[in-house]
Scaffold this active site. Structure first.
Site, short mmCIF file in Angstrom:
data_model
loop_
_atom_site.label_atom_id
_atom_site.label_comp_id
_atom_site.label_asym_id
_atom_site.label_seq_id
_atom_site.Cartn_x
_atom_site.Cartn_y
_atom_site.Cartn_z
N LEU A 1 0.84 -1.20 0.00
CA LEU A 1 0.00 0.00 0.00
C LEU A 1 0.87 1.25 0.00
O LEU A 1 0.50 2.28 -0.56
CB LEU A 1 -0.90 0.02 1.24
N GLY A 2 1.99 1.15 0.66
CA GLY A 2 2.91 2.28 0.74
C GLY A 2 4.24 1.79 1.26
O GLY A 2 4.34 0.73 1.88
N SER B 1 11.04 4.62 4.53
CA SER B 1 12.48 4.35 4.52
C SER B 1 12.83 3.05 5.25
O SER B 1 13.78 2.37 4.88
CB SER B 1 13.23 5.51 5.17
N VAL C 1 4.02 -1.46 3.89
CA VAL C 1 2.78 -2.00 4.44
C VAL C 1 1.99 -2.70 3.35
O VAL C 1 1.79 -2.15 2.26
CB VAL C 1 1.93 -0.89 5.08
N LYS D 1 2.76 -4.57 8.45
CA LYS D 1 3.95 -3.74 8.31
C LYS D 1 5.18 -4.63 8.37
O LYS D 1 5.38 -5.36 9.35
CB LYS D 1 4.00 -2.69 9.42
N ASP E 1 6.95 11.36 16.22
CA ASP E 1 7.11 11.49 14.77
C ASP E 1 5.76 11.75 14.09
O ASP E 1 5.36 11.03 13.18
CB ASP E 1 7.74 10.21 14.22
#
Length: 575
Positions: free
Chosen positions: A201-202, A205, A209, A224, A357
């Site tokens: 999905l994406g 770095s 996922v 993940k 983050d």
């Protein structure tokens, strides 16, 4: 037949006969899942070519670059790749240092020419460095992404050159992911999942996922997975990063950025431990479940290992997707206020975990008409980097912000020293760093929108020598304060990208509410240690503390009613 995968996890779970402790239940399920996976790994063995590596340090000298430590293995191919990987860093470091020395030593009386030569040198060195970061990948991509956001510290030529790294994250092959599952769980992917999408999905770095469906329940989940190559190169890359900043400090001592590599060495091992990320997520979920005014959603964690994390699949849109917000009737100002409450709760809440983050890629918005106060959810991802703020630091930091909001310079200076050891000379720069405002504005009122002129003045000041002072200052600030400042910067950026109607007024009032609550709690604690609150002196201090707290509370409540009234009468689209 012996159950495997999630059926095995379920068969081992102890029965729960009451709901008195959801946190323990989730924690036990999480640990049970990990124990089962470890058991499978012991029974079925480790798959994949690990090769039994033994690290040896190899001194590498490269011209002006100095020496660096390299990790080798018995595998000749791996050793050759390590030499090439290190050689890229060392040779580029030497070229950049020499380029800067030649440029800075160039004799010219023309200031415009000198500026032009230095900008060209910045650009050349940034492009050389970008090439190395892209070729080496792994941790270097994350380092480049971090540097690209440091426009308050690095020349524009560096930060703009590194921007493409935000969208050039590596994608690991499905085959490498399969091998990692076999090695880490003792099971193939098909044993655990009915469906597992090959394309991620994406990708970021450190990880990517995949969407999948659990074998035993059919639930849709997000898996993940860490990039498999990270484990191979993490130690070497950290050593090279440390060596690079150490060499830069030697040649340019006025720009000491070793604190950056120190922070990476401290935080990266935690970000690479997905089992820790799972525990962080469950802890944050548990903390916020009883805080009704925050529409926060944290995906539930099914199980996690060091390199694999399986979570509930929840999707949304980026918080800066203004078209999505507007087309779905989601008020930008309410999103801004909700984000402010969430992260102020993390900073000032008693025992709250701090997500360090919170950039746009780790936050999503989705419409939810079932909520009473808002019609949206805020989804928070990526819980690898968390910190706990010591109680006294949290209280002093609250007093610092109350002083900033009240434009009380004397109190600002006092608590800047308490939270970060900031001296009188360093204070103006520190005050600008934590607020993103011109110091001259802070002594009048911080509760106003930043003008274009103010932004230009700040950029100009950095170009006129304050940059070097800021580098030194950040190197001396305690690590926890660096992370708090980072969280402040990111949330401030999120708020500005929403282009709210009220500007920063509402978010500063929400901040003041959390700060005053924190200070009031401290005052009540002190009073309770002095005996009965009905003693005249204690009663007087109680009334005074309560009055200060209610002054902020009433102001915010009235402002919230005013905003609601405008929305009801149809003035929400106007200023």
């Amino acid at each position: 037949m012996r159950p495997t995968g999630f059926a095995a996890l379920r068969s081992q779970a102890a029965p729960w006969t009451c709901g008195r402790c959801l946190r323990h239940r989730r924690g036990a399920s999480f640990e049970a899942a990990q124990n089962t996976i470890r058991s499978n790994r012991r029974q079925y063995g480790n798959y994949g070519n690990n090769g039994g590596r033994s690290a040896v340090l190899l001194a590498a000298t490269g011209g002006a670059a100095g020496a660096g430590a390299l990790a080798f293995t018995d595998d000749v191919k791996h050793g050759y790749a390590a030499v090439r990987r290190s050689g890229r860093v060392l040779s580029t470091l030497a070229l950049c240092i020499n380029d800067y020395r030649v440029t800075l030593n160039h004799k010219t009386e023309d200031e415009e020419e000198r500026t032009s030569l230095l900008k060209a040198c910045h650009k050349r060195c940034a492009e050389r460095t970008l090439e190395v970061l892209e070729k080496n990948g792994s941790i270097f991509i994350k380092l480049g992404q971090h540097l690209s956001s440091m426009n308050y510290l690095l020349p524009e030529e560096w930060t703009t050159t590194f921007i493409p790294l935000q969208d050039r994250c590596p994608v690991s092959s499905y085959e490498s992911i399969e091998n990692m599952f076999l090695k880490d769980t003792g099971n193939p992917i098909t044993t655990l999942f009915d469906e597992f999408e090959r394309e991620p999905l994406g990708s970021a770095s450190l990880a990517q996922v995949h969407r999948a469906r659990l074998k035993d329940t059919g639930q849709e989940v997000a898996v993940k997975v860490q990039h498999p190559a990270l484990e191979e190169w993490a130690r070497l890359d950290l050593a090279l990063t440390r060596m690079t900043f150490s060499v830069l400090k030697r040649f340019f001592p006025e720009y000491d950025l070793e604190w950056l590599s120190n922070e990476m060495e401290y935080s990266l091992p935690q970000e690479l431990d997905f089992a820790l990320e799972g525990r962080n997520a469950l802890r944050a979920k548990e903390y916020f479940k009883n805080i009704d005014e925050t529409p926060l959603v944290i995906p539930d964690v099914k199980w996690g290992l060091k390199r694999i994390l399986v979570m509930e699949y929840i999707s949304g849109h980026r918080p800066d997707d203004l078209e999505y917000l507007d087309s779905n009737g989601i008020d930008r100002d309410e999103v801004s206020a909700a984000l402010s409450r969430i992260f102020n709760e993390m900073i000032f809440g008693d025992g709250a975990p701090l997500h360090c983050d919170p950039h746009g890629g780790n936050i999503a918005i989705r419409k939810n008409t079932a909520r009473r106060r808002q019609n949206f959810d805020i989804i928070l991802y990526d819980h690898g980097l968390y910190r706990d703020i010591p109680k006294q630091l949290r209280r002093d930091y609250a007093k610092l912000w109350l002083a900033v909001i009240d434009a009380d310079e004397s109190a600002m200076r006092k608590y800047a020293y308490e939270v970060a050891g900031i001296t009188e000379d360093q204070f103006p720069l520190f005050a600008s760093a934590i607020t993103g405002r011109d110091y001259r504005v802070l002594t009048k009122s911080v509760v106003s929108a930043r003008s274009d002129q103010e932004k230009e003045d700040i950029s100009g000041a950095l170009g006129e020598g304050m940059l070097q002072q800021l580098v030194v200052l950040l190197g001396r600030v305690p690590r926890i304060m660096l992370l708090i400042l980072k969280t402040n910067d990111l949330t401030r950026s999120l708020d500005e990208n929403l282009h709210t109607r009220q500007g920063p007024v509402r978010t500063f009032m929400i901040l003041a509410r959390y700060c005053s609550r924190t200070v009031f709690q401290e005052q009540m604690e002190i009073l309770s240690q002095r005996g009965s609150i009905f003693w005249p002196s204690n009663l007087f201090q109680l009334v005074s503390a309560w009055g200060s707290y209610m002054r902020v509370e009433v102001k915010l409540s009235l402002y919230e009613y005013y905003i609601s009234f405008k929305r009801v009468v149809g003035l929400s689209a106007t200023n």
